[in-house]
Write an enzyme that holds these catalytic residues in place. Sequence first.
Site, PDB file in Angstrom:
ATOM      1  N   GLN A 178       0.754  -1.216  -0.048  1.00  7.40           N
ATOM      2  CA  GLN A 178       0.066  -0.003   0.038  1.00  7.40           C
ATOM      3  C   GLN A 178       0.801   1.280   0.009  1.00  7.40           C
ATOM      4  OE1 GLN A 178      -2.355   0.309   3.605  1.00  7.40           O
ATOM      5  NE2 GLN A 178      -3.930   1.753   2.671  1.00  7.40           N
ATOM      6  N   GLY A 179       0.836   1.946  -1.074  1.00  7.11           N
ATOM      7  CA  GLY A 179       1.835   2.960  -1.260  1.00  7.11           C
ATOM      8  C   GLY A 179       1.043   4.463  -0.934  1.00  7.11           C
ATOM      9  N   SER A 224       5.131  -1.044   3.812  1.00 13.81           N
ATOM     10  CA  SER A 224       5.190  -2.856   4.312  1.00 13.81           C
ATOM     11  C   SER A 224       5.362  -3.633   3.177  1.00 13.81           C
ATOM     12  CB  SER A 224       4.225  -2.917   5.295  1.00 13.81           C
ATOM     13  OG  SER A 224       4.255  -2.155   6.522  1.00 13.81           O
ATOM     14  N   GLU A 268     -11.412  -2.561   5.685  1.00 15.11           N
ATOM     15  CA  GLU A 268     -10.803  -3.061   7.015  1.00 15.11           C
ATOM     16  C   GLU A 268     -11.608  -3.415   8.117  1.00 15.11           C
ATOM     17  OE1 GLU A 268      -8.817  -5.174   7.718  1.00 15.11           O
ATOM     18  OE2 GLU A 268      -6.747  -4.380   8.494  1.00 15.11           O
ATOM     19  N   GLU A 286      -2.269  10.375  18.229  1.00 15.08           N
ATOM     20  CA  GLU A 286      -2.501  12.024  18.223  1.00 15.08           C
ATOM     21  C   GLU A 286      -3.660  11.966  17.059  1.00 15.08           C
ATOM     22  OE1 GLU A 286       0.545  10.873  18.239  1.00 15.08           O
ATOM     23  OE2 GLU A 286       1.058  11.437  20.484  1.00 15.08           O
TER      24      GLU A 286
END
Lengths: 397, 389
Positions: free
Chosen positions: A130-131, A165, A248, A378
């Site tokens: 996943q870029g 990744s 997801e 955050e």
Amino acid sequence: MDFAYTESELAFQQELRAWLEENLPEGWLEGKRVVPENEDQKAVFLRDWQRKLAEGGWAGISWPKEYGGRGATLMEEVIYEEEMARVKAPPVLNIIGTAMVGPTILQIGTDYQKERYIPKILNGEEIWCQGYSEPNAGSDLAAIQTRAVKKGDKWVINGQKIWTSYAHLADRCFLLARTENTGKKHEGITAFLVDMHQEGVETRTIRSINDRRDFNEMFFNDAIAYDEDIVGEVNQGWKTSLTLLSHERVGVARQTFRLQKQFEELVELAQLLKKNGRPLAADPLVRQNLAIFRAKTKALLFNYYRHLTNTIRAGRPGPEGSMDKLASSELGQEMLAYAMSLQGAAGTLWKEDAFVDQNWQQEYLRSFAYTIEGGTSEIQKNIVAERILGLPKDIKY
Amino acid sequence: MDFALNEEQLMFQETTRQFLESKGDLTLPRDYMNGNKQVLEDLWNGLGSLGFMGINISETYGGLGLGALSLVPILEEMGRSVVPGPYPETVAFTAPLLEAYGSVEQKQKYLPEIAAGHRKFSLALLEENGELSPADIQLKAEQRGNDYILQGKKLLVPYADIVDTLIVPVRTGGTSQGEYGISLILVDCKQPNISKQELRSMDETRKLFNVEFHDVAVPSTQLLGAENEGWAILDQGLNYVNAAFASTMVGGIERVVEMSTEYAKTRQQFGQPIGRFQAVKHRIVDMKLALESSRSLSYYASWAAENNAEELAEAVSMARSFISEAYIKAAGANIQNHGGMGFTWEFDCHLFLKRARSLGNHLGSPEYHREKVAKELGWSDVVPEMMML
Ligand SMILES: Cc1cc2nc3c(=O)[nH]c(=O)nc-3n(C[C@H](O)[C@H](O)[C@H](O)COP(=O)(O)OP(=O)(O)OC[C@H]3O[C@@H](n4cnc5c(N)ncnc54)[C@H](O)[C@@H]3O)c2cc1C
């Protein structure tokens, strides 16, 4: 209120358990659970596992049956994650493909894309990455600068991605690139399915604090994609990426169940380790700390069940996932830090010299990524504050 | 899998909120603090007519015959409004124990009155040691004819001034240390020779008393459960009432999250709402997360109570230890979020902090409950030799 699974859910669980017992790597259930350190061996190991899952029909279970999935219900997906966490199954190499890219293509992809990509995602023949992130666009993802320019029938891509990744093992990349500059950050982005095996794409692994090389820099130098590689509309990539994210569905479940397991192991660790001849688990202070973790891990699980109940009742997920992600990543970090403390002076010994089990040191270091990857804590707090509590938005530029 | 309140329970929630708002919401505890005892009477009568005093009392005795989970929404709402009065003690502790262990006469005498909102109970548990183990129960009850004669003192008894009946664990036999020998006695407060000394507590919505029994004669028919076998009953009741307190605290946390959120949206400094500053914004998110975890654990505790699940003790102690601390912390953060305003008597922030504190160590400190979790889960608890001396 009840926690019971239905008959058919139980049957599903049994089927999966039986399959796992047959198919997990040698010695895995007995506790010999080390993914090879050597990068090449590791790649082979992970590809093997991905293939086995696919052959058994346990990759992409939520996919429709006609595309090789099981058409699993949300509850079945949850049970799947629960079982995988219970046996600490090896990571799924093609998770980006099976959990997100595949379902996105099935939902909004073209017939060509379905035919070309879907079978190979499921059987693990093509691994996806996943870029998204770039050196200057992390939390502020919409600030991406990688450009794709149309020249003839080609899109020519230039720019740099980072933290990707498994890019070094990947065959295809789900890439966000800027195709137009309107001055508004969220506009003019397009989602491409890019071939990693071409001259214009170069990957360099990055070594992480746990001495792994799981993520990468990617350089695009006149890399090529075609119209048929665009998912959704041109300049509507932001929308496409939200579609991707919506698939997801059980990432939080995965984390939640993993933490339940991790807590059990923490107690075992405290029972195993001794101080002055007595198990640490008999030390009043340790017991207090363990009981705190027990309450927090259980709370996480029940929070998840409540959110799941809401999702099932409403027929769609609410914004609560951010709370679960935030809480689980922080708690995971806390527990692993405590596991280190329990191991005393020898706690920093790692790899083959690890005091108890090298996974503790490995996962302790890995846990520093929990609160960064997939949106930092955050950023999650901002999301909870703004979308759930309705507090004012940060000033953005 | 279904882990949320059902429709009926959500309706209870709504009805309770409307009722409490109609009664003045946070002016309720204020009035009570200012000495207006009628507040409690009105509340009790009102809740009685709504059927909310008899939620878990069987229909034979005028209740609705529901379980502990159906109390959850009502308790949360009471916590939101820092409602005074021994509702958890009466409804969550006494009612199910009377149902399970009461004699027919006791049930007939007490349950319909509880359901109607005409009788209040409190627990007179603690003695000099201030702890909750069997060895800490020393108050003597000697059998004399058909009576028990009670002699001794109980400490920190909530609402002793207004309750009709006290549940008093006493020693009727066995050794002076063990579980065996403890009995539970229902002492009607009209009884002569009971003296009550009011104590000043910072949480003025939960008045506390020391209660002395000077040769108080109680008919032996007032024994709840079998003689000398009271400890297990008490323990069960404590699990029920602690699950209930957990739910009231969840209501309190929910309220302070709302107060902080509201204030952070409206209060302006440096030309913008303070909720835009992440130091404030993220602190409120932390409160919100603590709220959700608290609520989940309290649901679990009441689920275990309703089903008398094997993990009841663990579930309750887990909830109490977590929620007690979460409430104190959230109530404190709420003051910080309100600045100087939060420090005033006039503004409501302190009501929550004080309630959090008064419940925090009530019926078991967080440390006590965590140790109980450890024991329940069978974590090795070999006592070091040194400590045995
Ligand atoms: C192990 C790992 C795997 C990853 N895998 C992938 C992958 O496969 N594909 C991919 O595209 N990306 C991946 N990422 C990247 C990840 O999504 C980013 O690291 C993340 O979004 C944070 O971006 P950043 O690293 O640029 O940090 P920055 O955004 O620069 O953040 C630095 C610090 O500033 C804080 N900060 C930033 N903005 C704000 C704000 N508005 N308010 C308050 N604080 C703020 C952050 O919380 C953080 O503490 C991976 C990261 C890790 C660690």
